[in-house]
Scaffold this motif. Structure first.
Motif, PDB file in Angstrom:
ATOM      1  N   THR A 230       0.850  -1.200   0.000  1.00 22.26           N
ATOM      2  CA  THR A 230       0.000   0.000   0.000  1.00 22.26           C
ATOM      3  C   THR A 230       0.881   1.244   0.000  1.00 22.26           C
ATOM      4  OG1 THR A 230      -0.084  -0.117   2.392  1.00 22.26           O
ATOM      5  CG2 THR A 230      -1.935  -1.082   1.205  1.00 22.26           C
ATOM      6  N   GLY A 231       0.548   2.187  -0.871  1.00 21.01           N
ATOM      7  CA  GLY A 231       1.315   3.431  -0.932  1.00 21.01           C
ATOM      8  C   GLY A 231       2.605   3.320  -1.720  1.00 21.01           C
ATOM      9  N   SER A 232       2.772   2.206  -2.460  1.00 21.28           N
ATOM     10  CA  SER A 232       4.024   2.030  -3.194  1.00 21.28           C
ATOM     11  C   SER A 232       3.993   2.733  -4.545  1.00 21.28           C
ATOM     12  CB  SER A 232       4.318   0.542  -3.387  1.00 21.28           C
ATOM     13  OG  SER A 232       3.249  -0.073  -4.072  1.00 21.28           O
ATOM     14  N   GLY A 233       2.860   3.331  -4.890  1.00 24.52           N
ATOM     15  CA  GLY A 233       2.795   4.073  -6.142  1.00 24.52           C
ATOM     16  C   GLY A 233       2.365   3.221  -7.324  1.00 24.52           C
ATOM     17  N   LYS A 234       1.365   2.352  -7.102  1.00 24.29           N
ATOM     18  CA  LYS A 234       0.853   1.539  -8.204  1.00 24.29           C
ATOM     19  C   LYS A 234       0.141   2.425  -9.222  1.00 24.29           C
ATOM     20  CE  LYS A 234      -1.337  -1.217  -5.269  1.00 24.29           C
ATOM     21  NZ  LYS A 234      -0.685  -0.822  -4.000  1.00 24.29           N
ATOM     22  N   THR A 235      -0.641   3.386  -8.714  1.00 27.17           N
ATOM     23  CA  THR A 235      -1.363   4.263  -9.632  1.00 27.17           C
ATOM     24  C   THR A 235      -0.383   5.034 -10.521  1.00 27.17           C
ATOM     25  OG1 THR A 235      -2.985   4.462  -7.878  1.00 27.17           O
ATOM     26  CG2 THR A 235      -3.250   5.926  -9.751  1.00 27.17           C
ATOM     27  N   GLU A 236       0.732   5.432  -9.939  1.00 33.80           N
ATOM     28  CA  GLU A 236       1.752   6.125 -10.723  1.00 33.80           C
ATOM     29  C   GLU A 236       2.289   5.208 -11.841  1.00 33.80           C
ATOM     30  OE1 GLU A 236       2.438   9.367 -10.465  1.00 33.80           O
ATOM     31  OE2 GLU A 236       3.687   9.024 -12.234  1.00 33.80           O
ATOM     32  N   VAL A 237       2.421   3.935 -11.531  1.00 37.15           N
ATOM     33  CA  VAL A 237       2.862   2.978 -12.565  1.00 37.15           C
ATOM     34  C   VAL A 237       1.820   2.902 -13.683  1.00 37.15           C
ATOM     35  CG1 VAL A 237       3.348   0.530 -13.044  1.00 37.15           C
ATOM     36  CG2 VAL A 237       4.314   1.631 -11.005  1.00 37.15           C
ATOM     37  N   TYR A 238       0.540   2.821 -13.294  1.00 33.55           N
ATOM     38  CA  TYR A 238      -0.504   2.790 -14.336  1.00 33.55           C
ATOM     39  C   TYR A 238      -0.373   4.027 -15.220  1.00 33.55           C
ATOM     40  CZ  TYR A 238      -3.020  -0.108 -10.811  1.00 33.55           C
ATOM     41  OH  TYR A 238      -3.391  -1.029  -9.869  1.00 33.55           O
ATOM     42  N   LEU A 239      -0.267   5.186 -14.569  1.00 31.91           N
ATOM     43  CA  LEU A 239      -0.263   6.451 -15.323  1.00 31.91           C
ATOM     44  C   LEU A 239       0.895   6.492 -16.323  1.00 31.91           C
ATOM     45  CD1 LEU A 239      -1.147   8.893 -12.402  1.00 31.91           C
ATOM     46  CD2 LEU A 239      -2.524   8.545 -14.453  1.00 31.91           C
ATOM     47  N   GLN A 240       2.075   6.122 -15.858  1.00 30.82           N
ATOM     48  CA  GLN A 240       3.219   6.219 -16.763  1.00 30.82           C
ATOM     49  C   GLN A 240       3.194   5.125 -17.831  1.00 30.82           C
ATOM     50  OE1 GLN A 240       7.003   7.394 -15.200  1.00 30.82           O
ATOM     51  NE2 GLN A 240       6.100   8.409 -13.429  1.00 30.82           N
ATOM     52  N   ALA A 241       2.634   3.957 -17.485  1.00 29.34           N
ATOM     53  CA  ALA A 241       2.547   2.886 -18.484  1.00 29.34           C
ATOM     54  C   ALA A 241       1.529   3.244 -19.566  1.00 29.34           C
ATOM     55  CB  ALA A 241       2.165   1.569 -17.807  1.00 29.34           C
ATOM     56  N   MET A 242       0.518   4.031 -19.187  1.00 27.11           N
ATOM     57  CA  MET A 242      -0.549   4.396 -20.119  1.00 27.11           C
ATOM     58  C   MET A 242      -0.105   5.417 -21.149  1.00 27.11           C
ATOM     59  SD  MET A 242      -3.461   4.877 -17.267  1.00 27.11           S
ATOM     60  CE  MET A 242      -4.513   6.023 -18.062  1.00 27.11           C
ATOM     61  N   ALA A 243       0.824   6.306 -20.746  1.00 26.70           N
ATOM     62  CA  ALA A 243       1.119   7.487 -21.558  1.00 26.70           C
ATOM     63  C   ALA A 243       1.409   7.172 -23.040  1.00 26.70           C
ATOM     64  CB  ALA A 243       2.249   8.287 -20.928  1.00 26.70           C
ATOM     65  N   PRO A 244       2.330   6.244 -23.344  1.00 23.62           N
ATOM     66  CA  PRO A 244       2.613   6.005 -24.766  1.00 23.62           C
ATOM     67  C   PRO A 244       1.412   5.446 -25.525  1.00 23.62           C
ATOM     68  CG  PRO A 244       3.957   4.566 -23.365  1.00 23.62           C
ATOM     69  CD  PRO A 244       3.206   5.467 -22.467  1.00 23.62           C
ATOM     70  N   LEU A 245       0.558   4.694 -24.832  1.00 24.51           N
ATOM     71  CA  LEU A 245      -0.625   4.140 -25.507  1.00 24.51           C
ATOM     72  C   LEU A 245      -1.600   5.259 -25.849  1.00 24.51           C
ATOM     73  CD1 LEU A 245      -1.034   0.994 -23.270  1.00 24.51           C
ATOM     74  CD2 LEU A 245      -0.470   1.005 -25.701  1.00 24.51           C
ATOM     75  N   LEU A 246      -1.790   6.189 -24.900  1.00 27.13           N
ATOM     76  CA  LEU A 246      -2.681   7.330 -25.172  1.00 27.13           C
ATOM     77  C   LEU A 246      -2.114   8.165 -26.316  1.00 27.13           C
ATOM     78  CD1 LEU A 246      -3.568   8.384 -21.521  1.00 27.13           C
ATOM     79  CD2 LEU A 246      -5.091   7.292 -23.192  1.00 27.13           C
ATOM     80  N   GLU A 247      -0.789   8.279 -26.329  1.00 28.59           N
ATOM     81  CA  GLU A 247      -0.116   9.008 -27.398  1.00 28.59           C
ATOM     82  C   GLU A 247      -0.467   8.395 -28.763  1.00 28.59           C
ATOM     83  OE1 GLU A 247       1.513  12.210 -27.763  1.00 28.59           O
ATOM     84  OE2 GLU A 247       2.631  11.500 -26.002  1.00 28.59           O
ATOM     85  N   GLN A 248      -0.603   7.067 -28.780  1.00 29.10           N
ATOM     86  CA  GLN A 248      -0.979   6.386 -30.038  1.00 29.10           C
ATOM     87  C   GLN A 248      -2.492   6.350 -30.220  1.00 29.10           C
ATOM     88  OE1 GLN A 248       0.638   2.363 -29.811  1.00 29.10           O
ATOM     89  NE2 GLN A 248       2.399   3.201 -28.711  1.00 29.10           N
TER      90      GLN A 248
END
Ligand code: ADP
Ligand code: ZN
Ligand code: ZN
Length: 733
Positions: A230-248
């Motif tokens: 808990t609090g390890s920044g999973k949401t941050e991982v989702y956000l950064q993993a998503m970025a290139p896909l949204l870019e496409q």
């Protein structure tokens, strides 16, 4: 004369309780309906909305078949991906396909309303239509009127506007047949292209970077378990993993467990990216839900965020599926089509050949086992983000605590200290209402629901006794209905009583209570959470609604009441759920600079699982629990299905199940446990009995289900009972 010539029949999925498609004839002189379109069909003496599932040449007696009455959609509403997902759900859960579709479609579409977003579809003239003479249509004045109007508006007119101007659709369709007009989808006016990023992301930690890189490197079906404390920044991982896909220009589907979490998560996504985010959850009106669904289908939304049923959202350009808090029990539907949105998410990602992330600090043992044996890729985050320390877990021995006191003196002291330090404390109790039991001190009578075999909960503010299973309400009797004594009392506490006690003890303190009762009014949950997020000193009192996902920056203490009862539960998942809940609650504390402290009040402080849990290491607890499950062949080392029967008379359900529970013809290795009366034997006035199937592998288990259901549905008693099947049940009550 027997039929000999094959005829073309249309296979239609109809919302009826039978596990089959139904045959209809195409509408005479109309084009063959496209697969995936809705249609209206006569079924018995009703008219139902079904979905065209296929066509085939078939030797049938055509005189026995009815024609489809009407095709509703011009373009398929369900694409191949969603149809395949529905078929999988129907097969896996042994459920009628028509009823699966009823679960998938938003209510308004299920009722046959048009799948149109206002102003999106336009009627336009063709080149031919531009030069057509309205005078040629004097015998068809409605068509003439429509043609004239469109000639005055050569750029086209929105379909709904024409309907508003009393131009009939049939007239437009007639003009379309002449080749003079067409109906086209007009792309939404997209605002000027902005750059994708709305905010600069924080630098990911080494662990986060490794996870992000692994996810970004997956370009086909790859299931990931993001196993981060808990609090390890999973949401941050989702956000950064998503970025290139949204870019496409790809779409991301995100499942979250609770409606309460959606506004907060939507805000977090919107802050980061300049893409439309839509949320789909049970708090929407039917029209809002339809809109969200259609916008996702057209690819207008980059991020689609929703609770369990959002797994059935159509996607134009799917790129990634994320299931946040993937252990959460709300991902399992507990009536109708009893599906697991987590399992369907993995299945859908497989069909779409895209990656899927299951994120959790306390993964379900099923998920963890799949990761451990290499079927899922196991990504770990072992450290809290931004230098926050993990919370300290302490056991508070409450064996000597008087039964009427929910909080130990030590817990109370810790709460007071926390407030003195201008911080927040959370008191967690997974029981709403004032008190779970009203009883007679003289004869022992206990207030029970008339319909269910459970105690009624006293809700003091409403001055009512309420059944938490069927919702039935009763007045509080002035005296004992059995012995007429007025010596009635209550036992045990719920969140309402806790709030009252704490307020009496600390009159100046702000108390924020969050449970289903305190958040019934629209907007009240969001308001309570905002108050908690502000960080002002307060005591948060709440049920599991407070345990999930939240980030309260100034929360430094959690006191957990009666959570250890799960370790003693008769349900084999009890200890797993209790461990998850305790660690999730603990995980709300100390998420920023000041470390968190957690007091686990227990009347069974010697329980071995509780001691493993104190290390805060979920993996260790999971090892111990998996060891127990392996020994007795329970999930994930075996697979379960439950057949439950509800009957007006107790014997009927039991003898129905007893008659079908024969091992003959069943595949080897499948065991039958029961029939037994359900742990909650009566609910809503009906007796419940159940039969549990346990198999070491899935295929024989599913064959056994088919055999048992065939026996059940042909049994004369089945007509007098209600029954349902639950594959991979999570609730055996
Ligand atoms: P989880 O979903 O694992 O519980 P969150 O993603 O909510 O964790 O992160 C917890 C907190 O840490 C949030 O306030 C988040 O903004 C912050 N955080 C996450 N990753 C980083 C990072 N790399 N640098 C700084 N802060 C971070
Ligand atoms: Zn009495
Ligand atoms: Zn009841």
């Amino acid at each position: 004369m027997p039929p000999s010539q094959p005829v073309l029949v249309v296979k239609v999925a109809v919302p009826a309780p039978l596990r089959q498609l139904f045959d209809y004839l195409p509408i005479k002189e109309a084009a063959l309906p496209t697969v995936g379109c809705r249609c209206e069909v006569s079924f018995g003496n009703r008219v139902l909305v079904g979905v065209v599932w296929g066509h085939e040449q078939s030797i049938v007696d055509a005189s026995k078949l009815k024609s489809i009455r009407r095709i509703i959609d011009e373009q398929p509403l369900l694409d191949a991906d969603l149809m395949a997902l529905c078929e999988h759900a129907a097969n896996y859960y042994h459920h009628p396909i028509g009823d699966v579709i009823a679960t998938v479609l938003p209510v308004l579409l299920r009722q046959g309303n048009e799948a149109l977003l206002p102003g999106r579809l336009e009627w336009q003239l063709t080149a031919q239509g531009r030069f057509a003479q309205p005078s040629a249509l004097t015998r068809a004045p409605r068509q003439q009127q429509a043609l004239e109007l469109l000639q005055q508006h050569p750029a086209g007119l929105p379909a709904d506007m024409l309907a508003g101007l009393d131009i009939q659709r049939t007239a437009l369709v007639a003009l379309e047949k002449k080749g003079w007009v067409t109906l086209s989808e007009v792309a939404t006016t997209t605002s000027a292209p902005r750059s994708l990023m709305a905010a600069v992301p924080p630098t990911a930690s080494t662990e986060q970077q490794a996870a992000i890189k692994a996810i970004q490197g997956a370009h086909s079906f790859t299931p990931f378990l993001l196993d981060g404390i808990t609090g390890s920044g999973k949401t941050e991982v989702y956000l950064q993993a998503m970025a290139p896909l949204l870019e496409q220009n790809k779409q991301i589907l995100v499942l979250v467990p609770e409606i309460g979490l959606t506004p907060q998560t939507v805000r977090r996504f919107e802050k980061r990216f300049n893409v439309p985010v839509i949320s789909l959850h049970s708090g929407l009106t039917d029209r809002e839900r339809l809109h969200g669904w259609l916008r996702a289908r057209r690819g207008e939304a980059g991020i689609i965020l929703g609770t369990r049923s959002a797994i059935f959202t159509p996607l134009a350009r799917p790129g990634l599926i994320i299931v946040d808090e993937a252990h959460d029990s709300s991902l399992k539907q507990q009536d109708g089509l009893r599906y697991s949105a987590r399992d369907l998410a993995v299945w859908r990602a497989r069909l779409l050949d895209i990656p899927v992330i299951l994120g959790s600090a306390t993964p379900a043992l099923e998920t963890l086992q799949l990761a451990r044996n290499g079927r899922y890729r196991h990504l770990k985050l072992n450290e809290r983000a931004g230098n926050a320390a993990p919370p300290t877990l302490l056991l508070e021995d409450c064996r000597a605590l008087p039964g009427r006191d929910p909080l130990s003196p030590n817990s109370l002291k810790a709460i007071e200290e926390t407030l003195k330090n201008k911080q927040q404390a959370l008191v967690f109790l997974n029981r709403r209402g004032y008190s779970p039991l009203i009883h007679c001190h003289d004869c022992g009578w206990e207030a029970e629901c008339n319909n269910c075999s459970v105690h009624l909960t006293w809700h003091k503010s409403d001055n009512r006794l309420v059944c938490h299973h069927c919702g039935a309400q009763q007045r509080i009797p002035p005296h004992c209905p059995k012995c007429k004594s007025s010596n009635l009392g209550d036992a045990g506490s719920g969140t309402e009583k806790l709030e009252e006690l704490l307020q009496a003890h600390l009159p100046d303190c702000t108390i924020i209570r969050v449970d289903r009762d305190s958040t019934r009014r629209k907007g009240s949950l969001d308001a309570a959470l905002k108050k908690a997020h502000s960080g002002a000193p307060a005591i948060l009192v709440g049920t599991q609604m407070l345990a999930k996902g939240h980030h309260f920056p100034n929360l430094t203490l959690a006191v957990i009441l009666s959570a250890d009862s799960g370790f003693l539960s008769s349900d084999f998942r009890g200890p797993e759920h209790a461990g998850q809940l305790i660690l999730q609650v603990a995980g709300r504390t100390g998420r920023e600079k000041i470390p968190g402290r957690v007091l686990i009040q227990s009347r069974h402080p010697e329980h071995p699982m509780l001691h493993i849990l104190l290390s805060g290491d979920y993996g260790k607890l999971a090892d111990a629990l998996l060891g127990e499950r392996r020994d007795i062949g329970l999930p994930p080392f075996g697979h379960l299905a439950l057949i439950r029967v509800e009957s007006a008379k107790v014997e009927e359900g039991m003898s129905l199940l007893g008659d079908i529970a024969q091992l003959e013809d069943l595949p080897e290795g499948v065991q039958l446990l029961g029939p037994i009366p359900a742990p909650i034997e009566r609910r809503q006035g009906r007796f419940r009995s159940q039969l549990l199937l346990l198999g070491p592998d899935r295929p024989p288990l599913h064959r056994a289900i088919d055999i048992l259901l065939a026996r059940l549905t042909s049994h004369p008693l089945a007509r007098r009972c209600r029954w349902h099947l639950d594959v991979d049940p999570t609730d055996l009550l």
